[in-house]
Design a protein around this motif. Structure first.
Motif, PDB file in Angstrom:
ATOM      1  N   SER A  28       0.646  -1.094  -0.126  1.00  0.00           N
ATOM      2  CA  SER A  28      -0.024  -0.031  -0.060  1.00  0.00           C
ATOM      3  C   SER A  28       0.847   1.333   0.026  1.00  0.00           C
ATOM      4  O   SER A  28       0.359   2.303  -0.506  1.00  0.00           O
ATOM      5  N   GLN A  29       1.979   1.323   0.496  1.00  0.00           N
ATOM      6  CA  GLN A  29       2.903   2.489   0.603  1.00  0.00           C
ATOM      7  C   GLN A  29       3.795   2.540  -0.437  1.00  0.00           C
ATOM      8  O   GLN A  29       4.056   3.624  -1.120  1.00  0.00           O
ATOM      9  N   CYS A  30       4.637   1.353  -1.067  1.00  0.00           N
ATOM     10  CA  CYS A  30       5.448   1.391  -2.125  1.00  0.00           C
ATOM     11  C   CYS A  30       4.845   0.733  -3.449  1.00  0.00           C
ATOM     12  O   CYS A  30       5.657   1.048  -4.495  1.00  0.00           O
ATOM     13  N   ARG A  31       3.829   0.043  -3.317  1.00  0.00           N
ATOM     14  CA  ARG A  31       3.200  -0.590  -4.585  1.00  0.00           C
ATOM     15  C   ARG A  31       4.248  -1.646  -4.994  1.00  0.00           C
ATOM     16  O   ARG A  31       4.299  -1.922  -6.136  1.00  0.00           O
ATOM     17  N   ARG A  32       4.738  -2.141  -3.837  1.00  0.00           N
ATOM     18  CA  ARG A  32       5.467  -3.348  -4.303  1.00  0.00           C
ATOM     19  C   ARG A  32       5.656  -4.458  -2.857  1.00  0.00           C
ATOM     20  O   ARG A  32       5.375  -3.972  -1.971  1.00  0.00           O
ATOM     21  N   ILE A  33       5.762  -5.590  -3.255  1.00  0.00           N
ATOM     22  CA  ILE A  33       5.923  -6.732  -2.256  1.00  0.00           C
ATOM     23  C   ILE A  33       7.427  -7.051  -2.313  1.00  0.00           C
ATOM     24  O   ILE A  33       7.816  -7.656  -3.219  1.00  0.00           O
ATOM     25  N   PRO A  34       8.163  -6.755  -1.238  1.00  0.00           N
ATOM     26  CA  PRO A  34       9.804  -7.188  -1.494  1.00  0.00           C
ATOM     27  C   PRO A  34       9.896  -8.607  -1.727  1.00  0.00           C
ATOM     28  O   PRO A  34       9.307  -9.450  -0.691  1.00  0.00           O
ATOM     29  N   ASN A  35      10.939  -8.869  -2.621  1.00  0.00           N
ATOM     30  CA  ASN A  35      11.223 -10.389  -2.652  1.00  0.00           C
ATOM     31  C   ASN A  35      11.974 -10.774  -1.378  1.00  0.00           C
ATOM     32  O   ASN A  35      11.818 -11.957  -1.141  1.00  0.00           O
ATOM     33  N   ILE A  36      12.696 -10.181  -0.376  1.00  0.00           N
ATOM     34  CA  ILE A  36      13.196 -10.594   0.725  1.00  0.00           C
ATOM     35  C   ILE A  36      12.074 -10.796   1.816  1.00  0.00           C
ATOM     36  O   ILE A  36      12.413 -11.856   2.497  1.00  0.00           O
ATOM     37  N   LEU A  37      11.098 -10.258   1.742  1.00  0.00           N
ATOM     38  CA  LEU A  37       9.702 -10.605   2.685  1.00  0.00           C
ATOM     39  C   LEU A  37       9.357 -12.023   2.355  1.00  0.00           C
ATOM     40  O   LEU A  37       9.086 -13.004   2.951  1.00  0.00           O
ATOM     41  N   VAL A  38       8.817 -12.410   0.966  1.00  0.00           N
ATOM     42  CA  VAL A  38       8.628 -13.360   0.195  1.00  0.00           C
ATOM     43  C   VAL A  38       9.614 -14.652   0.489  1.00  0.00           C
ATOM     44  O   VAL A  38       9.299 -15.649   0.942  1.00  0.00           O
ATOM     45  N   ALA A  39      10.884 -14.379   0.335  1.00  0.00           N
ATOM     46  CA  ALA A  39      11.811 -15.214   0.352  1.00  0.00           C
ATOM     47  C   ALA A  39      12.065 -15.781   1.938  1.00  0.00           C
ATOM     48  O   ALA A  39      12.198 -16.955   2.198  1.00  0.00           O
ATOM     49  N   THR A  40      11.887 -14.619   2.882  1.00  0.00           N
ATOM     50  CA  THR A  40      12.216 -15.056   4.414  1.00  0.00           C
ATOM     51  C   THR A  40      10.883 -15.772   4.686  1.00  0.00           C
ATOM     52  O   THR A  40      10.881 -16.871   5.348  1.00  0.00           O
ATOM     53  N   GLY A  41       9.670 -15.672   4.121  1.00  0.00           N
ATOM     54  CA  GLY A  41       8.377 -16.304   4.391  1.00  0.00           C
ATOM     55  C   GLY A  41       8.597 -17.765   3.807  1.00  0.00           C
ATOM     56  O   GLY A  41       8.151 -18.733   4.649  1.00  0.00           O
ATOM     57  N   LEU A  42       9.064 -17.759   2.552  1.00  0.00           N
ATOM     58  CA  LEU A  42       9.168 -19.271   1.990  1.00  0.00           C
ATOM     59  C   LEU A  42      10.228 -20.037   3.002  1.00  0.00           C
ATOM     60  O   LEU A  42       9.893 -21.215   3.141  1.00  0.00           O
ATOM     61  N   THR A  43      11.195 -19.517   3.201  1.00  0.00           N
ATOM     62  CA  THR A  43      12.202 -20.191   4.158  1.00  0.00           C
ATOM     63  C   THR A  43      11.646 -20.635   5.585  1.00  0.00           C
ATOM     64  O   THR A  43      11.831 -21.633   5.988  1.00  0.00           O
ATOM     65  N   GLY A  44      11.101 -19.725   5.991  1.00  0.00           N
ATOM     66  CA  GLY A  44      10.344 -19.862   7.479  1.00  0.00           C
ATOM     67  C   GLY A  44       9.375 -21.117   7.253  1.00  0.00           C
ATOM     68  O   GLY A  44       9.236 -21.966   8.067  1.00  0.00           O
ATOM     69  N   ALA A  45       8.413 -20.984   6.418  1.00  0.00           N
ATOM     70  CA  ALA A  45       7.333 -22.069   6.028  1.00  0.00           C
ATOM     71  C   ALA A  45       8.149 -23.376   5.901  1.00  0.00           C
ATOM     72  O   ALA A  45       7.711 -24.299   6.465  1.00  0.00           O
ATOM     73  N   LEU A  46       9.304 -23.379   5.115  1.00  0.00           N
ATOM     74  CA  LEU A  46      10.090 -24.766   5.080  1.00  0.00           C
ATOM     75  C   LEU A  46      10.641 -25.328   6.376  1.00  0.00           C
ATOM     76  O   LEU A  46      10.328 -26.698   6.650  1.00  0.00           O
ATOM     77  N   PHE A  47      11.063 -24.556   7.223  1.00  0.00           N
ATOM     78  CA  PHE A  47      11.745 -24.949   8.384  1.00  0.00           C
ATOM     79  C   PHE A  47      10.538 -25.424   9.268  1.00  0.00           C
ATOM     80  O   PHE A  47      10.514 -26.483  10.018  1.00  0.00           O
ATOM     81  N   VAL A  48       9.354 -24.620   9.389  1.00  0.00           N
ATOM     82  CA  VAL A  48       8.164 -25.098  10.188  1.00  0.00           C
ATOM     83  C   VAL A  48       7.540 -26.308   9.659  1.00  0.00           C
ATOM     84  O   VAL A  48       7.293 -27.119  10.613  1.00  0.00           O
TER      85      VAL A  48
END
Length: 182
Positions: A28-48
């Motif tokens: 909503s602020q930058c009109r982007r979803i940072p790749n680092i946020l998605v990559a962190t979420g994917l990595t966390g999901a794999l561990f969990v």
């Protein structure tokens, strides 16, 4: 016929809600979803997932959810109706929640995002243009041909504007997770 949807295990819901709120905020602020946020979420999901189910089953569940999430919104990206960050965000949500819940998230997101876009387009006075665009995109499918073969390319359509769809994805995700937990 009703399908019983079980809530994901306890660490999943707060983690996913935190991630989608962060994505909605930056979108909503930058009109982007940072790749680092998605990559962190994917990595966390794999561990969990591996921690909850064991390595082979957890990796399979992670992959299945991510692939289904990616596949659900990828066609909209290919038609230039959605940004890549939105597609990657849904894949990340799927990695956390699994294939069934990510399907429901995509469904809820589509309803929320569709109603929101209709309201925004109506406020801008461009509803007619929106319906012409939609008809231009789906007409080739009715005739049994591809969009490119009929010359109705998505890049030739006049845009009616956009919304930060990460907000709709976050709303759909929170709705589905809280409904599943109830």
């Amino acid at each position: 016929m009703f399908i019983t949807v079980y809530a994901p295990p306890p660490p999943v819901i707060p983690c996913v809600i935190a991630l989608v709120i962060a994505a909605a905020s930056t979108d909503s602020q930058c009109r982007r979803i940072p790749n680092i946020l998605v990559a962190t979420g994917l990595t966390g999901a794999l561990f969990v997932q591996c921690w909850l189910r064991g390595i082979p089953a957890g990796a399979a569940a992670w992959l299945a959810g991510a692939v289904v999430g990616l596949g659900l919104f990828l066609p909209f990206y290919l038609l230039r109706g959605m940004a890549a960050g939105d597609v990657k965000l849904l894949a990340m949500i799927g990695a956390w929640t699994g294939p069934l819940l990510v399907f429901y998230v995509a469904l809820a997101t589509s309803v929320i995002g569709g109603v929101w876009m209709l309201a925004v387009t109506a406020r801008r006075g461009q509803l007619t243009r929106l319906f012409v665009n939609v008809f231009t995109l789906i007409r080739p499918a009715w005739r049994g041909s591809s969009i490119v073969a009929r010359g109705a390319r998505a890049d030739s359509i006049e845009s009616v504007g956009s919304v930060p769809y990460g907000v709709a994805i976050a709303a759909g995700t929170v709705f589905v997770l809280l409904a599943a937990a109830a």
